[in-house]
Design a protein around this motif. Sequence first.
Motif, PDB file in Angstrom:
ATOM      1  N   SER A  23      14.576  69.591  64.185  1.00  0.00           N
ATOM      2  CA  SER A  23      13.434  70.056  64.483  1.00  0.00           C
ATOM      3  C   SER A  23      13.239  71.006  62.706  1.00  0.00           C
ATOM      4  CB  SER A  23      12.855  70.580  65.268  1.00  0.00           C
ATOM      5  OG  SER A  23      13.842  71.595  65.338  1.00  0.00           O
TER       6      SER A  23
ATOM      7  N   TRP B 261      15.467  70.805  59.759  1.00  0.00           N
ATOM      8  CA  TRP B 261      15.734  69.463  59.053  1.00  0.00           C
ATOM      9  C   TRP B 261      14.691  69.079  58.210  1.00  0.00           C
ATOM     10  CZ3 TRP B 261      19.873  65.343  60.150  1.00  0.00           C
ATOM     11  CH2 TRP B 261      21.225  66.193  60.851  1.00  0.00           C
ATOM     12  N   PRO B 262      15.218  69.545  56.690  1.00  0.00           N
ATOM     13  CA  PRO B 262      13.687  69.024  55.748  1.00  0.00           C
ATOM     14  C   PRO B 262      13.339  68.092  55.809  1.00  0.00           C
ATOM     15  CG  PRO B 262      16.196  70.505  54.909  1.00  0.00           C
ATOM     16  CD  PRO B 262      15.995  69.844  56.179  1.00  0.00           C
ATOM     17  N   GLN B 263      11.927  67.443  56.367  1.00  0.00           N
ATOM     18  CA  GLN B 263      11.493  66.100  55.484  1.00  0.00           C
ATOM     19  C   GLN B 263      11.985  65.579  54.931  1.00  0.00           C
ATOM     20  OE1 GLN B 263       7.763  67.156  56.793  1.00  0.00           O
ATOM     21  NE2 GLN B 263       7.243  66.279  54.945  1.00  0.00           N
ATOM     22  N   LYS B 264      12.226  66.306  53.724  1.00  0.00           N
ATOM     23  CA  LYS B 264      12.576  65.722  52.289  1.00  0.00           C
ATOM     24  C   LYS B 264      13.999  64.479  52.679  1.00  0.00           C
ATOM     25  CE  LYS B 264      14.565  69.268  50.222  1.00  0.00           C
ATOM     26  NZ  LYS B 264      14.105  70.142  49.948  1.00  0.00           N
ATOM     27  N   ASP B 265      14.407  64.911  53.208  1.00  0.00           N
ATOM     28  CA  ASP B 265      15.858  64.629  53.305  1.00  0.00           C
ATOM     29  C   ASP B 265      16.111  63.918  54.701  1.00  0.00           C
ATOM     30  OD1 ASP B 265      17.117  66.844  51.602  1.00  0.00           O
ATOM     31  OD2 ASP B 265      18.010  67.618  52.980  1.00  0.00           O
TER      32      ASP B 265
ATOM     33  N   GLN C   8      13.980  61.572  58.355  1.00  0.00           N
ATOM     34  CA  GLN C   8      12.902  61.620  59.090  1.00  0.00           C
ATOM     35  C   GLN C   8      13.166  61.618  60.387  1.00  0.00           C
ATOM     36  OE1 GLN C   8       9.673  58.411  57.712  1.00  0.00           O
ATOM     37  NE2 GLN C   8      11.689  57.765  56.990  1.00  0.00           N
ATOM     38  N   VAL C   9      12.839  62.333  61.752  1.00  0.00           N
ATOM     39  CA  VAL C   9      13.460  62.191  62.916  1.00  0.00           C
ATOM     40  C   VAL C   9      12.219  62.239  63.566  1.00  0.00           C
ATOM     41  CG1 VAL C   9      14.579  64.179  64.459  1.00  0.00           C
ATOM     42  CG2 VAL C   9      15.207  64.509  62.113  1.00  0.00           C
TER      43      VAL C   9
ATOM     44  N   ILE D 101      17.619  58.881  63.730  1.00  0.00           N
ATOM     45  CA  ILE D 101      17.357  59.909  62.550  1.00  0.00           C
ATOM     46  C   ILE D 101      17.731  58.537  61.564  1.00  0.00           C
ATOM     47  CG2 ILE D 101      19.062  61.636  61.027  1.00  0.00           C
ATOM     48  CD1 ILE D 101      20.082  62.655  63.368  1.00  0.00           C
TER      49      ILE D 101
ATOM     50  N   ASN E  82      16.643  60.178  54.221  1.00  0.00           N
ATOM     51  CA  ASN E  82      15.724  59.951  53.052  1.00  0.00           C
ATOM     52  C   ASN E  82      16.491  59.650  51.476  1.00  0.00           C
ATOM     53  OD1 ASN E  82      13.483  59.599  55.063  1.00  0.00           O
ATOM     54  ND2 ASN E  82      12.977  61.610  54.136  1.00  0.00           N
TER      55      ASN E  82
END
Length: 186
Positions: free
Chosen positions: A153, A155-159, A161-162, A180, A183
Amino acid sequence: MLKRILPQAKFFAQEVIKQGDTVIDATCGNGHDTHFLAECTGERGKVYSFDIQEQALANARGLCEEKNNIEFILDSHANVDKYIGEATIKAAMFNLGYLPKGNHSITTSHVSTLPAIDKIFNRLEVGGRIVIVVYHGHPAGKTERDCLLDFLSKWPQKDAQVLNYQFINQKNDAPFIICIEKNRHT
């Protein structure tokens, strides 16, 4: 209709895998995901299949005896980086918990699962996926679930999608999926 957990987990992986890809079954178990991944990647592909129990690998070898693109590894998935060389990974699958019909005191643990996910993610192609089926109907599974959800939760969303795919009206701590998708290069 909505897919049940195991067919949906396979769907998430199959969507991104092509013939010739390199993939990982991080928890070989009885070999069902290993066999599935070997089919998806074809003869030119490569499947690295990990388990810490010799019995699991023996069961999987029996199921997959006609497949020539699998490397069975008797070691923890936390040591994935020791075996895959410079390979780029397209997908990985985990089934957390214990070996079905095996010793229920031997379970996966966040101590090895979190580093394995991190190492695989670092080698994952952009658009590649890690698909995790979380079985949390036992004490170790609940601990692993909580640590996994907390870890991912953040993890950066730019890296990445979880995604959390679960049925919320089922009894007995029904398993759920975490998918996971990478991106960008990290």
